[in-house]
Write a protein that holds these residues in place. Structure first.
Motif, PDB file in Angstrom:
ATOM      1  N   LYS A  52     -23.478  33.222   3.318  1.00  0.00           N
ATOM      2  CA  LYS A  52     -22.730  33.034   4.718  1.00  0.00           C
ATOM      3  C   LYS A  52     -22.335  31.405   4.817  1.00  0.00           C
ATOM      4  O   LYS A  52     -21.948  30.995   5.895  1.00  0.00           O
TER       5      LYS A  52
ATOM      6  N   ASP B 241     -18.526  34.470   8.413  1.00  0.00           N
ATOM      7  CA  ASP B 241     -18.862  35.921   8.272  1.00  0.00           C
ATOM      8  C   ASP B 241     -18.148  36.634   7.042  1.00  0.00           C
ATOM      9  O   ASP B 241     -17.200  36.867   7.181  1.00  0.00           O
TER      10      ASP B 241
ATOM     11  N   TRP C 243     -27.449  32.468  12.532  1.00  0.00           N
ATOM     12  CA  TRP C 243     -26.382  33.537  12.056  1.00  0.00           C
ATOM     13  C   TRP C 243     -26.346  34.540  13.045  1.00  0.00           C
ATOM     14  O   TRP C 243     -27.505  35.262  12.941  1.00  0.00           O
ATOM     15  N   LYS C 244     -25.705  34.543  13.854  1.00  0.00           N
ATOM     16  CA  LYS C 244     -25.329  35.989  14.669  1.00  0.00           C
ATOM     17  C   LYS C 244     -26.628  35.988  15.651  1.00  0.00           C
ATOM     18  O   LYS C 244     -27.201  37.109  15.683  1.00  0.00           O
TER      19      LYS C 244
ATOM     20  N   GLU D 154     -15.264  32.068  18.481  1.00  0.00           N
ATOM     21  CA  GLU D 154     -16.588  32.607  17.880  1.00  0.00           C
ATOM     22  C   GLU D 154     -16.412  34.012  17.965  1.00  0.00           C
ATOM     23  O   GLU D 154     -17.475  34.886  17.448  1.00  0.00           O
ATOM     24  N   ASP D 155     -15.100  34.657  18.177  1.00  0.00           N
ATOM     25  CA  ASP D 155     -14.872  36.332  18.300  1.00  0.00           C
ATOM     26  C   ASP D 155     -14.265  36.523  16.931  1.00  0.00           C
ATOM     27  O   ASP D 155     -12.968  36.125  16.620  1.00  0.00           O
TER      28      ASP D 155
ATOM     29  N   THR E 254     -24.996  43.933  19.594  1.00  0.00           N
ATOM     30  CA  THR E 254     -23.993  43.633  20.568  1.00  0.00           C
ATOM     31  C   THR E 254     -22.749  44.575  20.294  1.00  0.00           C
ATOM     32  O   THR E 254     -21.768  44.624  21.044  1.00  0.00           O
TER      33      THR E 254
ATOM     34  N   HIS F 243     -19.407  45.655  11.784  1.00  0.00           N
ATOM     35  CA  HIS F 243     -20.376  45.139  12.419  1.00  0.00           C
ATOM     36  C   HIS F 243     -21.583  44.740  11.552  1.00  0.00           C
ATOM     37  O   HIS F 243     -21.537  45.516  10.394  1.00  0.00           O
ATOM     38  N   ARG F 244     -22.289  43.870  11.553  1.00  0.00           N
ATOM     39  CA  ARG F 244     -23.126  43.297  10.584  1.00  0.00           C
ATOM     40  C   ARG F 244     -24.584  43.908  11.136  1.00  0.00           C
ATOM     41  O   ARG F 244     -25.712  43.139  10.616  1.00  0.00           O
TER      42      ARG F 244
ATOM     43  N   ILE G  87     -28.491  42.028  10.112  1.00  0.00           N
ATOM     44  CA  ILE G  87     -29.080  41.211  11.237  1.00  0.00           C
ATOM     45  C   ILE G  87     -30.489  41.964  11.665  1.00  0.00           C
ATOM     46  O   ILE G  87     -31.555  41.196  11.855  1.00  0.00           O
TER      47      ILE G  87
END
Length: 515
Positions: free
Chosen positions: A59, A163, A279-280, A414-415, A439, A465-466, A470
């Motif tokens: 990343k 990302d 990260w996230k 950040e979106d 989220t 989505h990650r 995560i």
């Protein structure tokens, strides 16, 4: 972005100027470059975009601090230039990141200070801020959980994080924005030759089984770790060029490093550096460098890699992480340039080149080996430059250096959706989360299916989505809700919905660290 409409366009196009095989960083970079030059461009991906290496990176968009010690100044300078371009072209996905290196020996303080000063110098006007020496107190303030015994101070410098999978999806969108076509789950089964030259490919729809014979003026092999196999479809005698390496990563809760600064550990037993990156909302630890002689589609971190990362991080953190602290564990294969898996000397790949190699076969197949995310754009430019004379295409200049990527918001944010956020939130379920620990909203799942070519639970929870990277347990628990939304959108029956759920939950088990 309905699949049937994409396939209809594929059926109706008699010949493409540029056909790219591979939907990872390199292939997508090639397709964006070719489409931006005005060539009719098609990209085919056998699985999902960024399914392999390109969603499993560290990343970071960076020059490569450790390459300075290896004397690869050209590689570092080029990467720092590309870092600046990415920060400008995708400010919703690439962000400046402060790194702090704790110092416990005076010699390290001296050598790191010299090295990072050189790093600043190589960045020139594109520097994100000068590196600076920190006192022990400043180092603890920046890294509250760093071990204090013997701490002499630290060094802070700037790089960038991103990302990876979302950048891949953004590049797919950009290909379409530029008039090209990119389709996932459409594997190439053979290369077509006419008059002794590569003239296209045979492929089939991984969902319906429909066969396609596709003509192209030039074919680019951007297959990543599988590039050698594609080269051997063109020439059975083609020697292997790649020496694949596996990099493993672990994800921990933020309280192991409750700061916006990243930790860099400069010395590890395998000759690499180890990162701990915010990260996230989590902390990403990595990476290892382990030679592989096989090419699994779903590589898993080896037990020794997990222990290595935990032990190394534990020597620098006041609270050493244990296996039961790991929220997700994943590995990716790197397509390093070597002499094939059997040619790795001494069992190590840390010294192999992270640069890339472009070759044109006697039959006109343009292949690329090696490379990394940071330089994907430059690679795409060079590969298309090489492909133009092969395909007899009109010469046109590269225009991606100043090309805003899809969703560019105008200013950093950040979106990850950038300018697409209003379209996402206009869908049903914008305020309904699928799981308390994630989220991800129902609207984001619907957007992934309608506008981002997501075809499976894995596509949504791993790359749109990650969640899988995560928090694998929460992602596993969210699978039935995602499968229900897929069924609603794609018309899946109960059996297909159940199979989607079970397949993802089985995959998620592999991201959970054995206790």
């Amino acid at each position: 972005m309905k699949r049937e409409a994409l396939l209809a366009r594929l059926r109706s196009t008699p010949r493409w100027d540029v056909l790219v095989i591979g939907g990872g960083a390199t292939g997508l970079g090639c397709a964006v470059d070719a489409a931006a030059r005005g060539y009719t461009t098609l990209l085919l991906e056998a699985h999902d975009f960024a399914k392999g290496t390109s969603s499993r990176s560290t990343k970071l968009i960076h020059g490569g601090v450790r390459y300075l010690a290896q004397g690869r100044l050209g590689l570092v300078r080029e990467a720092l230039e590309e870092r600046a371009i990415l920060l400008a072209n995708a400010p919703h996905l690439v962000h400046p990141q402060r790194f702090v290196v704790p110092v416990y020996r005076q010699w390290d303080r001296l050598m790191l200070g010299v090295g990072l000063t050189a790093y600043d110098w190589l960045a020139g006007s594109r520097s994100l801020g000068a590196s600076r020496l920190l006192s022990a107190g400043d180092t603890v303030a920046a890294l509250p959980t760093v071990k204090r015994e013997g701490l002499l101070g630290g060094i802070a410098y700037m790089d960038a994080r991103f990302d990876d999978a979302r950048l891949a999806i953004t590049l797919m969108h950009s290909v379409l924005d530029l008039g090209g076509l990119a389709i996932n789950y459409l594997p190439v089964t053979a290369l077509r030759h006419e008059g002794g030259r590569v003239a296209g490919v045979d492929a089939h729809d991984g969902e319906s089984g429909e066969h396609f014979s596709i003509a192209a003026r030039v074919v680019i092999n951007a297959g990543g770790v599988w590039a050698d196999a594609l080269r051997q479809l063109d020439d059975r005698q083609a020697p292997a060029q790649l020496a694949p390496s596996q990099g493993a990563h672990l994800v921990l809760d933020r309280d192991f490093l409750p700061t916006d600064s990243a930790l860099l550990i400069p010395h590890t037993p395998d000759g690499r550096v180890l990162f701990a990156i915010p990260w996230k909302g989590k902390v990403l630890l990595g990476t290892t460098d382990t030679p592989r002689t096989d090419l699994p589609l779903e590589p898993r971190p080896l037990a020794g890699e997990i222990d290595f990362i935990l032990e190394t991080a534990g020597r620098y953190l006041t609270r050493p992480p244990r296996r039961n602290d790991v929220r997700s564990a994943f590995a990716g294969l790197r397509p390093l340039i070597g002499s094939g898996p059997a040619g790795v000397k001494g069992g190590g790949t840390a010294t192999l080149s992270r640069e890339h190699l472009i070759q044109v076969s006697r039959q006109g197949l343009v292949s690329v080996a090696g490379g990394k995310w940071t330089t994907y754009r430059r690679m795409g430019e060079q590969i298309v430059d090489a492909a133009i004379p092969v395909g007899g295409l009109p010469k046109r200049p590269c225009s991606t250096r100043g090309l805003p990527l899809h969703g560019h918001p105008g200013t950093p944010c950040e979106d990850v959706f950038g300018l697409d956020r209003p379209r996402v939130d206009a869908l049903p379920g914008a305020r309904r989360r699928l799981h308390p620990a994630l989220t991800l909203t129902e609207a984001e799942v619907r957007h992934a299916i309608r506008h981002e070519q997501a075809r499976s639970v894995e596509d949504v929870l791993a790359r749109r989505h990650r969640a899988l990277f995560i928090d694998a347990r929460s992602a596993r628990d969210a699978a039935p809700a995602v499968a229900a939304l897929l069924a609603e959108a794609l018309g899946l029956d109960d059996k297909q919905t159940r199979e989607q759920t079970e397949a993802f939950q089985h995959l998620a088990e592999g991201f959970l660290t054995p206790r």
